[in-house]
Design an enzyme around this catalytic site. Sequence first.
Site, short mmCIF file in Angstrom:
data_model
loop_
_atom_site.label_atom_id
_atom_site.label_comp_id
_atom_site.label_asym_id
_atom_site.label_seq_id
_atom_site.Cartn_x
_atom_site.Cartn_y
_atom_site.Cartn_z
N HIS A 67 60.95 -132.05 -14.52
CA HIS A 67 60.22 -133.32 -15.24
C HIS A 67 60.14 -133.22 -16.67
O HIS A 67 59.67 -134.40 -17.18
CB HIS A 67 58.50 -132.95 -15.00
CG HIS A 67 58.19 -131.83 -15.55
ND1 HIS A 67 58.33 -130.54 -15.23
CD2 HIS A 67 57.14 -131.86 -16.61
CE1 HIS A 67 57.84 -129.79 -16.03
NE2 HIS A 67 57.16 -130.51 -16.86
N HIS A 82 58.92 -135.51 -21.92
CA HIS A 82 58.07 -135.23 -20.70
C HIS A 82 57.55 -136.33 -19.82
O HIS A 82 57.24 -137.13 -20.48
CB HIS A 82 56.89 -134.49 -21.30
CG HIS A 82 55.96 -133.91 -20.36
ND1 HIS A 82 55.44 -134.30 -19.41
CD2 HIS A 82 56.09 -132.38 -20.05
CE1 HIS A 82 54.80 -133.40 -18.49
NE2 HIS A 82 55.27 -131.99 -18.86
#
Length: 163
Positions: A67, A82
């Site tokens: 992620h 992120h």
Amino acid sequence: MFNFFKKTKAVEIHAPVDGKIIKLEEVPDPVFGQKLIGEGAAVLPSEKGHIYAPVDGKIIQVAPTKHAIGILAEDGTEILIHVGLETVSLNGEGFKPAVTVGEKVSVGQLLLEVDWTYIKAHASSTVTPIVITNAQDGKKQIHVTEEKEGIAGKTVMITVNKK
């Protein structure tokens, strides 16, 4: 003869995904919103397209849960992308990395394929913070663009100048 007035080139950090550029303070997560990791901005993705390199540099991190990606820009600026909030709990579902640690990348190069439909259904938000993790070193002056629509690999959202 030395040129003491030589200006060092600023690093331009481009949007890694298409969407609306927002201030980091507007990210609904205290770690990012309070800039605990560093200075930066975020993109509210248009939920199409993938994550692309925002700078020329080297991949220094691909999170085990896929992620998040860390990039070391050519001037030493460390950038964390992120993807979404609370996405670590997805354990990699919805993400397919296209790069590996140590790989050199160029602006606009594919970093991560993202299933936005899955992320939207299973994470708290798709908002994607872009953070300069070594901003507190006192050697950088950071300018975040005014809010606007960003185009991956094209729109400059953050400019970093050496002090």
